[in-house]
Write a protein that holds these residues in place. Structure first.
Motif, PDB file in Angstrom:
ATOM      1  N   UNK A   6       0.566  -0.875   0.249  1.00 43.49           N
ATOM      2  CA  UNK A   6       0.260   0.417   0.295  1.00 43.49           C
ATOM      3  C   UNK A   6       1.040   1.114  -0.276  1.00 43.49           C
ATOM      4  N   UNK A   7       0.250   2.789  -0.531  1.00 48.64           N
ATOM      5  CA  UNK A   7       0.892   3.137   0.111  1.00 48.64           C
ATOM      6  C   UNK A   7       0.783   4.412   1.303  1.00 48.64           C
ATOM      7  N   UNK A   8       2.018   4.934   1.419  1.00 47.75           N
ATOM      8  CA  UNK A   8       1.493   5.458   3.061  1.00 47.75           C
ATOM      9  C   UNK A   8       2.584   6.663   2.690  1.00 47.75           C
ATOM     10  N   UNK A   9       2.769   7.741   3.178  1.00 52.94           N
ATOM     11  CA  UNK A   9       3.728   8.404   3.515  1.00 52.94           C
ATOM     12  C   UNK A   9       4.118   9.499   4.640  1.00 52.94           C
ATOM     13  N   UNK A  10       5.922   8.275   4.615  1.00 51.90           N
ATOM     14  CA  UNK A  10       7.187   8.114   5.942  1.00 51.90           C
ATOM     15  C   UNK A  10       7.530   9.086   5.727  1.00 51.90           C
ATOM     16  N   UNK A  11       8.407   9.581   6.797  1.00 49.37           N
ATOM     17  CA  UNK A  11       8.929  10.725   8.099  1.00 49.37           C
ATOM     18  C   UNK A  11      10.166  10.115   7.162  1.00 49.37           C
ATOM     19  N   UNK A  12      10.957  10.550   6.542  1.00 50.61           N
ATOM     20  CA  UNK A  12      12.955   9.963   5.848  1.00 50.61           C
ATOM     21  C   UNK A  12      13.594  11.443   6.668  1.00 50.61           C
ATOM     22  N   UNK A  13      13.398  11.582   7.887  1.00 49.02           N
ATOM     23  CA  UNK A  13      14.388  13.109   7.888  1.00 49.02           C
ATOM     24  C   UNK A  13      13.873  14.306   8.461  1.00 49.02           C
ATOM     25  N   UNK A  14      14.390  15.332   8.839  1.00 52.33           N
ATOM     26  CA  UNK A  14      13.762  16.764   9.067  1.00 52.33           C
ATOM     27  C   UNK A  14      13.855  17.140   7.746  1.00 52.33           C
ATOM     28  N   UNK A  15      12.367  18.406   7.642  1.00 50.00           N
ATOM     29  CA  UNK A  15      12.259  18.400   6.519  1.00 50.00           C
ATOM     30  C   UNK A  15      12.060  17.744   5.369  1.00 50.00           C
ATOM     31  N   UNK A  16      11.901  16.216   5.613  1.00 51.23           N
ATOM     32  CA  UNK A  16      11.633  15.235   4.532  1.00 51.23           C
ATOM     33  C   UNK A  16      10.791  14.303   4.405  1.00 51.23           C
ATOM     34  N   UNK A  17       9.452  13.905   3.888  1.00 52.36           N
ATOM     35  CA  UNK A  17       9.164  12.702   3.490  1.00 52.36           C
ATOM     36  C   UNK A  17       8.316  12.549   2.740  1.00 52.36           C
ATOM     37  N   UNK A  18       8.130  11.324   2.538  1.00 51.89           N
ATOM     38  CA  UNK A  18       8.153  10.246   0.713  1.00 51.89           C
ATOM     39  C   UNK A  18       6.809   9.569   0.963  1.00 51.89           C
ATOM     40  N   UNK A  19       6.333   9.283  -0.173  1.00 56.44           N
ATOM     41  CA  UNK A  19       5.353   8.410  -0.228  1.00 56.44           C
ATOM     42  C   UNK A  19       6.022   7.127  -1.393  1.00 56.44           C
ATOM     43  N   UNK A  20       5.796   6.485  -0.294  1.00 55.04           N
ATOM     44  CA  UNK A  20       6.259   4.425  -0.135  1.00 55.04           C
ATOM     45  C   UNK A  20       5.418   3.069  -0.209  1.00 55.04           C
ATOM     46  N   UNK A  21       5.946   2.136  -0.960  1.00 56.17           N
ATOM     47  CA  UNK A  21       5.401   1.339  -0.515  1.00 56.17           C
ATOM     48  C   UNK A  21       5.533   0.228   0.324  1.00 56.17           C
ATOM     49  N   UNK A  22       4.211   0.531   1.360  1.00 58.59           N
ATOM     50  CA  UNK A  22       4.750  -0.175   2.792  1.00 58.59           C
ATOM     51  C   UNK A  22       3.848  -1.439   2.576  1.00 58.59           C
ATOM     52  N   UNK A  23       4.064  -2.888   3.386  1.00 53.91           N
ATOM     53  CA  UNK A  23       3.418  -4.066   3.830  1.00 53.91           C
ATOM     54  C   UNK A  23       1.820  -3.412   4.093  1.00 53.91           C
ATOM     55  N   UNK A  24       0.535  -3.956   3.703  1.00 56.02           N
ATOM     56  CA  UNK A  24      -0.815  -3.800   4.274  1.00 56.02           C
ATOM     57  C   UNK A  24      -0.469  -4.467   5.965  1.00 56.02           C
TER      58      UNK A  24
END
Length: 390
Positions: A1-19
């Motif tokens: 599924x798609x999710x918004x992931x925290x990747x560090x200060x001032x950075x988020x990414x849309x990633x595929x993660x397990x449901x």
């Protein structure tokens, strides 16, 4: 599924993660239909909340459709439409039985981390650091909901998502902030912060009987929204707030003051703002408490300071002398959302409030990284962002 992931200060990414899947008997899995970016998410985005890990799924304001329930959940069925409160609560501990769901004693599996900073641990919270449980959040297509027999409220009358989504956090938070003021007829309430929580606090203060509400901010478009609730407004970059509040109250001060800003408060005097920014950057204090200081100084003798803006750790130059010598009372806490779900849903049904008025932007989940930047920098008059996962 798609999710918004925290990747560090001032950075988020849309990633595929397990449901997500059912892990405990009292779990449910929800297909998220609407979620939102909260002002407190910006504290994570800005790197001020400890114990975040790269890849953590963000988001604590969400609702959707139940797609799976554990054997211990008897009040929900597959297909039910629900709003999910941001604090996770067991319903059975002393705190929950007292209606203080945000300090549930059983929902934070990482209580030891929180105890090192806070003395005792609050409840687990969706998408809000490992110190607060490490639970994946709801800025995703699906979310696992622990203690699903306690938290979610069913929406059964066809109300659209945008009218009920904010029951998850900011509407109850604004309401609790006003409720903690013990408002009586004729009271004057001052609110620092004209973001969505401050806007809901203003509406709530009027519904609870305040005669006058004054909302303080520096962004004209946010002050305009607050003014539509019936509040007076002050732009702190254009006026001395303490002097203005004294003038409005014949020198006495507001009966209660609400801090709806929290740990990243802005100060209108560059040198003083730089002082707190520098101390925060060097971790000599974790939070910038200018609003808290000013609310204490502004409040009338014997009044109430209600704090619903998020603080994470320690502050500098807290005016304890003013607080103690003038018989002030401070009330605060993460919102006990479960306590307010049914009464606020009834107010929405009755037409007392339409929470959708705070929404300024509706974007796809894929556009969340841009939306975070827009929300942080108050671009395009961004007041509240709703994310559509599908």
């Amino acid at each position: 599924m798609k999710a918004i992931c925290w990747m560090g200060r001032d950075k988020v990414e849309v990633q595929e993660v397990p449901e997500p899947r059912i892990l405990n008997a009292r779990d449910a899995v929800v297909r998220v239909t609407s979620t939102a970016i909260c002002g407190s998410d910006l504290h994570l985005y800005d790197g001020y909340i400890p114990t975040m890990k790269k890849g953590d799924v963000l988001g604590h304001e969400f609702m959707g459709e139940v797609v799976e329930v554990g054997p211990g959940v008897s009040n929900l069925r597959v297909g039910d439409r629900v709003v999910v409160p941001f604090p996770i609560a067991c319903g059975g501990c002393l705190s929950c039985q007292s209606g203080m769901y945000s300090v549930c004693e059983n929902s934070n599996p990482n209580a030891g981390l929180a105890e090192k900073l806070m003395g005792h641990a609050p409840a687990g919270i969706f998408g809000y650091s490992h110190m607060l449980g490490g639970y994946p959040g709801g800025q995703a297509q699906y979310a696992r909901v622990p203690f699903a027999d306690v938290g979610p409220i069913k929406i059964e009358n066809g109300l659209p998502d945008e009218k009920v989504l904010f029951l998850s956090d900011i509407l109850p938070t604004g309401w609790m902030g006003a409720e903690m003021c013990d408002i009586k007829p004729g009271d004057v309430i001052a609110i620092w912060g004209a973001g969505p929580v401050g806007q809901f606090a203003a509406v709530s203060a009027f519904l609870l009987g305040a005669e006058r509400v004054v909302v303080i901010d520096r962004f004209p478009y946010r002050l305009e929204i607050a003014a539509r609730t019936g509040a007076d407004t002050l732009n702190y970059e254009e006026t001395d707030v303490l002097d203005a509040l004294r003038d409005m109250t014949a020198g006495r001060g507001p009966d209660a003051c609400i801090d709806a800003v929290g740990m990243e408060a802005h100060y209108p005097v560059p040198a003083m703002h730089a002082y707190d920014r520098a101390k925060q950057a060097t971790r000599m204090e974790t939070d910038r408490p200018y609003v808290l200081r000013e609310a204490i100084m502004a409040c009338r003798n014997g009044g109430i300071v209600s704090v619903i803006g998020v603080y994470g750790g320690f502050v500098d130059k807290f005016p304890v002398g003013s607080f103690m010598n003038r018989s002030l009372t401070m009330r605060t806490g993460q919102c006990h959302v479960q306590r307010y779900l049914k009464p606020l849903l009834e107010r929405i049904r009755a037409g007392d409030i339409d929470p959708a008025f705070v929404i300024s932007h509706r974007v796809r989940l894929e556009d969340a990284p841009h939306a975070y930047e827009m929300f942080k920098h108050k671009e395009n008059e961004c007041n509240k962002v709703v994310l559509q996962p599908w």
